[in-house]
Design a protein around this motif. Structure first.
Motif, PDB file in Angstrom:
ATOM      1  N   VAL A  46     -38.102  -3.234  11.689  1.00  0.00           N
ATOM      2  CA  VAL A  46     -38.777  -3.070  10.279  1.00  0.00           C
ATOM      3  C   VAL A  46     -38.166  -3.495   8.992  1.00  0.00           C
ATOM      4  O   VAL A  46     -36.767  -3.338   9.138  1.00  0.00           O
ATOM      5  CB  VAL A  46     -39.008  -1.398  10.217  1.00  0.00           C
ATOM      6  N   VAL A  47     -38.867  -3.812   8.342  1.00  0.00           N
ATOM      7  CA  VAL A  47     -38.308  -4.272   6.971  1.00  0.00           C
ATOM      8  C   VAL A  47     -39.210  -3.191   5.894  1.00  0.00           C
ATOM      9  O   VAL A  47     -40.067  -3.025   6.096  1.00  0.00           O
ATOM     10  CB  VAL A  47     -38.765  -5.723   6.519  1.00  0.00           C
ATOM     11  N   ARG A  48     -38.054  -2.817   4.965  1.00  0.00           N
ATOM     12  CA  ARG A  48     -38.658  -1.851   4.111  1.00  0.00           C
ATOM     13  C   ARG A  48     -38.652  -2.578   2.471  1.00  0.00           C
ATOM     14  O   ARG A  48     -37.564  -3.603   2.187  1.00  0.00           O
ATOM     15  CB  ARG A  48     -37.440  -0.870   3.916  1.00  0.00           C
ATOM     16  N   THR A  49     -40.058  -2.535   1.985  1.00  0.00           N
ATOM     17  CA  THR A  49     -40.118  -3.432   0.809  1.00  0.00           C
ATOM     18  C   THR A  49     -40.310  -2.488  -0.541  1.00  0.00           C
ATOM     19  O   THR A  49     -41.219  -1.649  -0.333  1.00  0.00           O
ATOM     20  CB  THR A  49     -41.184  -4.445   0.921  1.00  0.00           C
ATOM     21  N   ILE A  84     -44.056   4.646  15.712  1.00  0.00           N
ATOM     22  CA  ILE A  84     -44.022   4.137  14.308  1.00  0.00           C
ATOM     23  C   ILE A  84     -44.476   2.590  14.634  1.00  0.00           C
ATOM     24  O   ILE A  84     -45.002   2.035  13.661  1.00  0.00           O
ATOM     25  CB  ILE A  84     -42.429   4.174  13.734  1.00  0.00           C
ATOM     26  N   ILE A  85     -43.858   1.779  15.420  1.00  0.00           N
ATOM     27  CA  ILE A  85     -43.964   0.485  15.698  1.00  0.00           C
ATOM     28  C   ILE A  85     -45.723   0.343  15.875  1.00  0.00           C
ATOM     29  O   ILE A  85     -46.105  -0.410  14.959  1.00  0.00           O
ATOM     30  CB  ILE A  85     -43.227  -0.107  16.746  1.00  0.00           C
ATOM     31  N   ARG A  86     -46.177   1.102  16.404  1.00  0.00           N
ATOM     32  CA  ARG A  86     -47.513   1.089  16.569  1.00  0.00           C
ATOM     33  C   ARG A  86     -48.482   1.459  15.377  1.00  0.00           C
ATOM     34  O   ARG A  86     -49.375   0.737  15.126  1.00  0.00           O
ATOM     35  CB  ARG A  86     -48.026   2.095  17.978  1.00  0.00           C
ATOM     36  N   CYS A  87     -47.744   2.363  14.554  1.00  0.00           N
ATOM     37  CA  CYS A  87     -48.504   2.560  13.362  1.00  0.00           C
ATOM     38  C   CYS A  87     -48.385   1.418  12.336  1.00  0.00           C
ATOM     39  O   CYS A  87     -49.369   1.243  11.527  1.00  0.00           O
ATOM     40  CB  CYS A  87     -47.793   3.736  12.768  1.00  0.00           C
ATOM     41  N   LEU A  88     -47.436   0.411  12.628  1.00  0.00           N
ATOM     42  CA  LEU A  88     -47.340  -0.636  11.751  1.00  0.00           C
ATOM     43  C   LEU A  88     -47.858  -1.768  12.307  1.00  0.00           C
ATOM     44  O   LEU A  88     -47.794  -3.145  11.640  1.00  0.00           O
ATOM     45  CB  LEU A  88     -45.939  -0.826  11.294  1.00  0.00           C
ATOM     46  N   ARG A  90     -42.583  -7.043  15.719  1.00  0.00           N
ATOM     47  CA  ARG A  90     -43.912  -7.361  16.239  1.00  0.00           C
ATOM     48  C   ARG A  90     -43.813  -7.977  17.864  1.00  0.00           C
ATOM     49  O   ARG A  90     -44.606  -7.574  18.508  1.00  0.00           O
ATOM     50  CB  ARG A  90     -44.283  -8.434  15.285  1.00  0.00           C
ATOM     51  N   SER A  91     -42.603  -8.181  18.271  1.00  0.00           N
ATOM     52  CA  SER A  91     -42.531  -8.920  19.559  1.00  0.00           C
ATOM     53  C   SER A  91     -42.375  -7.691  20.292  1.00  0.00           C
ATOM     54  O   SER A  91     -42.721  -7.726  21.846  1.00  0.00           O
ATOM     55  CB  SER A  91     -41.179  -9.615  19.806  1.00  0.00           C
ATOM     56  N   MET A  92     -42.276  -6.369  20.060  1.00  0.00           N
ATOM     57  CA  MET A  92     -42.328  -5.039  20.721  1.00  0.00           C
ATOM     58  C   MET A  92     -43.772  -4.731  20.982  1.00  0.00           C
ATOM     59  O   MET A  92     -43.765  -3.713  21.950  1.00  0.00           O
ATOM     60  CB  MET A  92     -41.557  -3.851  20.035  1.00  0.00           C
ATOM     61  N   LEU A  93     -44.560  -4.990  20.233  1.00  0.00           N
ATOM     62  CA  LEU A  93     -45.959  -4.705  20.295  1.00  0.00           C
ATOM     63  C   LEU A  93     -46.645  -4.928  21.938  1.00  0.00           C
ATOM     64  O   LEU A  93     -47.266  -3.977  22.386  1.00  0.00           O
ATOM     65  CB  LEU A  93     -46.996  -5.182  19.634  1.00  0.00           C
ATOM     66  N   GLY A  94     -46.281  -5.846  22.512  1.00  0.00           N
ATOM     67  CA  GLY A  94     -46.984  -6.238  23.927  1.00  0.00           C
ATOM     68  C   GLY A  94     -46.225  -5.382  24.657  1.00  0.00           C
ATOM     69  O   GLY A  94     -46.878  -4.853  25.623  1.00  0.00           O
ATOM     70  N   PRO A  95     -44.670  -5.238  24.716  1.00  0.00           N
ATOM     71  CA  PRO A  95     -44.082  -4.440  25.824  1.00  0.00           C
ATOM     72  C   PRO A  95     -44.601  -2.728  25.473  1.00  0.00           C
ATOM     73  O   PRO A  95     -44.791  -1.916  26.614  1.00  0.00           O
ATOM     74  CB  PRO A  95     -42.604  -4.507  25.551  1.00  0.00           C
ATOM     75  N   ARG A 127     -43.812   1.807  -5.490  1.00  0.00           N
ATOM     76  CA  ARG A 127     -44.221   2.256  -4.276  1.00  0.00           C
ATOM     77  C   ARG A 127     -43.196   1.505  -2.972  1.00  0.00           C
ATOM     78  O   ARG A 127     -42.531   0.454  -3.480  1.00  0.00           O
ATOM     79  CB  ARG A 127     -45.443   1.926  -3.760  1.00  0.00           C
ATOM     80  N   VAL A 128     -43.008   1.937  -1.787  1.00  0.00           N
ATOM     81  CA  VAL A 128     -42.214   1.731  -0.837  1.00  0.00           C
ATOM     82  C   VAL A 128     -43.163   1.272   0.303  1.00  0.00           C
ATOM     83  O   VAL A 128     -43.962   2.269   0.680  1.00  0.00           O
ATOM     84  CB  VAL A 128     -40.926   2.302  -0.486  1.00  0.00           C
ATOM     85  N   GLU A 129     -42.915   0.207   1.005  1.00  0.00           N
ATOM     86  CA  GLU A 129     -43.789  -0.221   2.225  1.00  0.00           C
ATOM     87  C   GLU A 129     -42.941  -0.451   3.371  1.00  0.00           C
ATOM     88  O   GLU A 129     -41.735  -1.126   3.221  1.00  0.00           O
ATOM     89  CB  GLU A 129     -44.833  -1.158   2.121  1.00  0.00           C
ATOM     90  N   TYR A 130     -43.223  -0.222   4.432  1.00  0.00           N
ATOM     91  CA  TYR A 130     -42.711  -0.649   5.838  1.00  0.00           C
ATOM     92  C   TYR A 130     -43.378  -1.424   6.616  1.00  0.00           C
ATOM     93  O   TYR A 130     -44.753  -1.097   6.756  1.00  0.00           O
ATOM     94  CB  TYR A 130     -42.231   0.683   6.709  1.00  0.00           C
ATOM     95  N   ASP A 131     -42.818  -2.459   7.124  1.00  0.00           N
ATOM     96  CA  ASP A 131     -43.552  -3.499   7.756  1.00  0.00           C
ATOM     97  C   ASP A 131     -42.701  -3.878   9.196  1.00  0.00           C
ATOM     98  O   ASP A 131     -41.597  -3.740   9.125  1.00  0.00           O
ATOM     99  CB  ASP A 131     -43.988  -4.681   6.955  1.00  0.00           C
ATOM    100  N   LEU A 132     -43.624  -4.495  10.166  1.00  0.00           N
ATOM    101  CA  LEU A 132     -42.780  -5.098  11.270  1.00  0.00           C
ATOM    102  C   LEU A 132     -42.253  -6.269  10.823  1.00  0.00           C
ATOM    103  O   LEU A 132     -42.831  -7.120  10.373  1.00  0.00           O
ATOM    104  CB  LEU A 132     -43.812  -5.235  12.532  1.00  0.00           C
ATOM    105  N   THR A 133     -40.869  -6.635  11.394  1.00  0.00           N
ATOM    106  CA  THR A 133     -40.424  -8.003  11.406  1.00  0.00           C
ATOM    107  C   THR A 133     -40.960  -8.638  12.694  1.00  0.00           C
ATOM    108  O   THR A 133     -41.511  -8.116  13.296  1.00  0.00           O
ATOM    109  CB  THR A 133     -39.046  -7.879  11.570  1.00  0.00           C
ATOM    110  N   PRO A 134     -40.642  -9.890  12.608  1.00  0.00           N
ATOM    111  CA  PRO A 134     -41.152 -10.622  13.727  1.00  0.00           C
ATOM    112  C   PRO A 134     -40.451 -10.203  14.972  1.00  0.00           C
ATOM    113  O   PRO A 134     -41.136 -10.134  16.077  1.00  0.00           O
ATOM    114  CB  PRO A 134     -40.581 -12.396  13.640  1.00  0.00           C
ATOM    115  N   LEU A 135     -39.303  -9.665  14.950  1.00  0.00           N
ATOM    116  CA  LEU A 135     -38.670  -8.975  16.246  1.00  0.00           C
ATOM    117  C   LEU A 135     -39.210  -7.726  16.584  1.00  0.00           C
ATOM    118  O   LEU A 135     -39.616  -7.317  17.599  1.00  0.00           O
ATOM    119  CB  LEU A 135     -37.356  -8.870  15.894  1.00  0.00           C
TER     120      LEU A 135
END
Length: 125
Positions: free
Chosen positions: A70-73, A31-35, A91-96, A81-89
């Motif tokens: 993740v933040v839900r907006t 899910i994180i990779r999708c976002l 986003r910090s998971m993308l490297g690992p 509509r509802v969207e999901y996006d990564l928070t800065p935290l």
């Protein structure tokens, strides 16, 4: 506007259970990779995550939101509509996660061999 997600983003012959690392649950890393490239709607996430049920995706998104990844907006206009996006935290998971994916790709054959051997022992034991 972001490009649509590739329906074959996750190869069906690569089951998520093969990954030795999990963030939160079986689906969280995917899910994180999708976002990674921006907000996505629930229905967009279901395209590359075709093996997940709506109930489990909802549960996983809620857990990621609870953990601050993740933040839900909810947008009311012009169309609800509802969207999901990564928070800065998150986003910090993308490297690992990228490092884990690179590791898994490098050791793919060993992982598959170990899995096959384990299954073989389960059937004969």
């Amino acid at each position: 506007m972001t490009q649509p997600l590739d329906p074959d983003m996750f190869d069906p012959i690569c089951p998520s259970t093969l990954s030795p690392f999990r963030i939160g649950d079986k689906w969280a890393g995917m899910i994180i990779r999708c976002l990674e490239h921006g907000p996505r709607r629930f229905s967009e996430l279901r395209i590359p995550l075709r093996g997940i049920t709506a109930k489990v995706l909802t549960k996983s998104l809620r857990a990621l939101e609870r953990d601050g990844l993740v933040v839900r907006t909810a947008h009311a206009e012009p169309v609800r509509r509802v969207e999901y996006d990564l928070t800065p935290l998150g986003r910090s998971m993308l490297g690992p996660i990228a490092a884990m994916c690179a590791w898994a790709e490098q050791h793919w054959d060993e992982l598959l061999d170990a899995r096959e051997e384990s299954l073989s022992l389960d059937r004969t034991g």
